[in-house]
Design an enzyme around this catalytic site. Sequence first.
Site, PDB file in Angstrom:
ATOM      1  N   SER A 121       0.851  -1.193   0.000  1.00 36.57           N
ATOM      2  CA  SER A 121       0.000   0.000   0.000  1.00 36.57           C
ATOM      3  C   SER A 121       0.884   1.239   0.000  1.00 36.57           C
ATOM      4  CB  SER A 121      -0.855  -0.012   1.258  1.00 36.57           C
ATOM      5  OG  SER A 121      -1.345   1.274   1.528  1.00 36.57           O
ATOM      6  N   SER A 122       0.338   2.337  -0.526  1.00 38.77           N
ATOM      7  CA  SER A 122       1.116   3.582  -0.564  1.00 38.77           C
ATOM      8  C   SER A 122       1.341   4.168   0.830  1.00 38.77           C
ATOM      9  CB  SER A 122       0.416   4.610  -1.460  1.00 38.77           C
ATOM     10  OG  SER A 122      -0.885   4.872  -0.984  1.00 38.77           O
ATOM     11  N   CYS A 123       0.658   3.631   1.848  1.00 39.04           N
ATOM     12  CA  CYS A 123       0.859   4.175   3.197  1.00 39.04           C
ATOM     13  C   CYS A 123       2.172   3.716   3.824  1.00 39.04           C
ATOM     14  CB  CYS A 123      -0.307   3.850   4.111  1.00 39.04           C
ATOM     15  SG  CYS A 123      -0.400   2.121   4.556  1.00 39.04           S
ATOM     16  N   TYR A 150      -0.299  -0.930  10.128  1.00 38.92           N
ATOM     17  CA  TYR A 150      -0.487  -1.575   8.814  1.00 38.92           C
ATOM     18  C   TYR A 150       0.732  -1.342   7.923  1.00 38.92           C
ATOM     19  CZ  TYR A 150      -2.674  -2.500   4.247  1.00 38.92           C
ATOM     20  OH  TYR A 150      -2.980  -2.983   2.996  1.00 38.92           O
ATOM     21  N   LYS A 154       3.273  -4.067   6.146  1.00 38.44           N
ATOM     22  CA  LYS A 154       3.503  -4.129   4.699  1.00 38.44           C
ATOM     23  C   LYS A 154       4.979  -3.929   4.360  1.00 38.44           C
ATOM     24  CE  LYS A 154      -0.180  -5.605   3.171  1.00 38.44           C
ATOM     25  NZ  LYS A 154      -0.141  -6.888   2.461  1.00 38.44           N
ATOM     26  N   HIS A 193     -12.977   2.539   3.239  1.00 36.06           N
ATOM     27  CA  HIS A 193     -12.209   3.669   2.713  1.00 36.06           C
ATOM     28  C   HIS A 193     -13.169   4.774   2.270  1.00 36.06           C
ATOM     29  CE1 HIS A 193      -9.199   0.389   2.268  1.00 36.06           C
ATOM     30  NE2 HIS A 193      -8.413   1.342   2.715  1.00 36.06           N
TER      31      HIS A 193
HETATM   32  O1  GFB Z   1      -9.825   6.286   2.434  1.00 35.88           O
HETATM   33  P1  GFB Z   1      -9.387   6.675   3.795  1.00 35.88           P
HETATM   34  O2  GFB Z   1     -10.104   6.056   4.936  1.00 35.88           O
HETATM   35  O3  GFB Z   1      -7.888   6.325   3.974  1.00 35.88           O
HETATM   36  O4  GFB Z   1      -9.539   8.261   3.962  1.00 35.88           O
HETATM   37  P2  GFB Z   1      -6.429   6.962   3.921  1.00 35.88           P
HETATM   38  C1  GFB Z   1      -9.024   9.171   3.035  1.00 35.88           C
HETATM   39  C2  GFB Z   1      -9.422  10.583   3.424  1.00 35.88           C
HETATM   40  O5  GFB Z   1     -10.839  10.733   3.245  1.00 35.88           O
HETATM   41  C3  GFB Z   1      -9.131  10.969   4.866  1.00 35.88           C
HETATM   42  C4  GFB Z   1     -11.410  11.326   4.386  1.00 35.88           C
HETATM   43  O6  GFB Z   1      -8.697  12.316   4.899  1.00 35.88           O
HETATM   44  C5  GFB Z   1     -10.511  10.852   5.530  1.00 35.88           C
HETATM   45  O7  GFB Z   1     -10.676  11.668   6.682  1.00 35.88           O
HETATM   46  N1  GFB Z   1     -12.829  10.952   4.509  1.00 35.88           N
HETATM   47  C6  GFB Z   1     -13.870  11.796   4.358  1.00 35.88           C
HETATM   48  C7  GFB Z   1     -13.326   9.751   4.801  1.00 35.88           C
HETATM   49  N2  GFB Z   1     -15.033  11.177   4.594  1.00 35.88           N
HETATM   50  C8  GFB Z   1     -14.723   9.883   4.861  1.00 35.88           C
HETATM   51  C9  GFB Z   1     -15.534   8.744   5.181  1.00 35.88           C
HETATM   52  O8  GFB Z   1     -16.753   8.784   5.262  1.00 35.88           O
HETATM   53  N3  GFB Z   1     -14.861   7.569   5.364  1.00 35.88           N
HETATM   54  C10 GFB Z   1     -13.498   7.477   5.270  1.00 35.88           C
HETATM   55  N4  GFB Z   1     -12.919   6.293   5.447  1.00 35.88           N
HETATM   56  N5  GFB Z   1     -12.719   8.564   5.012  1.00 35.88           N
HETATM   57  C11 GFB Z   1      -5.984   4.463   4.472  1.00 35.88           C
HETATM   58  C12 GFB Z   1      -5.017   3.803   5.400  1.00 35.88           C
HETATM   59  O9  GFB Z   1      -5.639   5.793   4.581  1.00 35.88           O
HETATM   60  O10 GFB Z   1      -5.847   4.128   3.123  1.00 35.88           O
HETATM   61  C13 GFB Z   1      -4.664   2.435   5.027  1.00 35.88           C
HETATM   62  O11 GFB Z   1      -5.490   3.951   6.725  1.00 35.88           O
HETATM   63  C14 GFB Z   1      -4.460   2.230   3.554  1.00 35.88           C
HETATM   64  O12 GFB Z   1      -3.532   2.040   5.722  1.00 35.88           O
HETATM   65  C15 GFB Z   1      -5.540   2.855   2.740  1.00 35.88           C
HETATM   66  O13 GFB Z   1      -3.205   2.692   3.143  1.00 35.88           O
HETATM   67  C16 GFB Z   1      -5.278   2.806   1.245  1.00 35.88           C
HETATM   68  O14 GFB Z   1      -5.994   7.178   2.510  1.00 35.88           O
HETATM   69  O15 GFB Z   1      -6.287   8.141   4.815  1.00 35.88           O
END
Ligand code: GFB
Length: 325
Positions: A121-123, A150, A154, A193
């Site tokens: 993952s890119s994280c 995580y 990875k 996500h």
């Molecule tokens: O997709 P996401 O959960 O993952 O969130 P990350 C991306 C951005 O969207 C963050 C915002 O800034 C969230 O605060 N966001 C806005 C939301 N509304 C929402 C919502 O309703 N749900 C969610 N989930 N986010 C994850 C990592 O990071 O991405 C993992 O935690 C992994 O390790 C994955 O790498 C690809 O991009 O922040």
Amino acid sequence: MTDPLADWDIGRPLPRDARVFVAGSSGLVGSAVARHLRAAGFTDVVGVRSARVDLRDADATARFLDETRPAVVVDAAARVGGIAANAAEPVEFLHDNLRIQANLLDAAHRVGVGRLLLLGSSCIYPKFADQPIREDSLLTGALEPTNDAYAIAKIAGIMGVQSYRREYGRSWISAMPTNLYGPGDNFDLEKSHVLPALMRKFHEARVSGAPTVTVWGTGTPRREFLHTDDLAAACLHLLEHYDDPSPINVGVGEDVPIADLASLVADTVAFTGDIVYDTSRPDGTPRKLLDVSRLLSLGWKPTIGLAEGLASTYQWFLDQQGAQR
Ligand code: GFB
């Protein structure tokens, strides 16, 4: 038993009758990879549901690989989730992923798997890495705290691949996809996500006539979104064209602010109300746009634009809703 890859060399198509085990084949990524391989002519694609073989169990994994004897393995099995799930369950994100990877790599080595692709993952990259993020920025700075467990798991997976290459000469590789989406995604509102979460929130708001939809954070973080059908095509391309210890980035080369994603999703589902931001929720990494020049130089490029991918994913979501009624 003769090795199906004995006459195969990097840069050539893999033999279509080689047995390929897609670990995680019932998940978002694994299902896309298995679909793509079959469409590309592979006649012996093996998957397994975690209910049948728990890849966190070393003995069960070893037994399964011993019975199956694949020539190629794609490791798309992982505990994954969005920002809230990662932050809430670091133990499971660390240990499940460490176990799955160690068990798979060890078992694959024991049965002589010739080609293995581990997906990360890119994280894994530092929170404040230079953008776009090059592969060589790995381990040059501190991680984003919401997903460090995580990310460490990875990174250990990448090291596992590199170690098998170094010690045993295995031509195994690892690839780091950007944020993914597509049919079969997890639409749970808390654990998923951003893209599937917003799709469901906007859809439900339109259906119920709710005037607003709440988006987490400030809307300013930028994310890059890759459709899983594109990732699956990239996986096959890498299996046939890439043989290097360094992980390789897989992305589309452009990103959008979350606020723009929210507007795009609203358009896709025809929601016309207002968007409000809940800044008590974390933003996470401000930006993680991958540098994909290494992948592009291998002759692969993505084909599914975000608007198109959103439309087809929303159609899949609607079909599922219909099927559940
Ligand atoms: O997709 P996401 O959960 O993952 O969130 P990350 C991306 C951005 O969207 C963050 C915002 O800034 C969230 O605060 N966001 C806005 C939301 N509304 C929402 C919502 O309703 N749900 C969610 N989930 N986010 C994850 C990592 O990071 O991405 C993992 O935690 C992994 O390790 C994955 O790498 C690809 O991009 O922040």
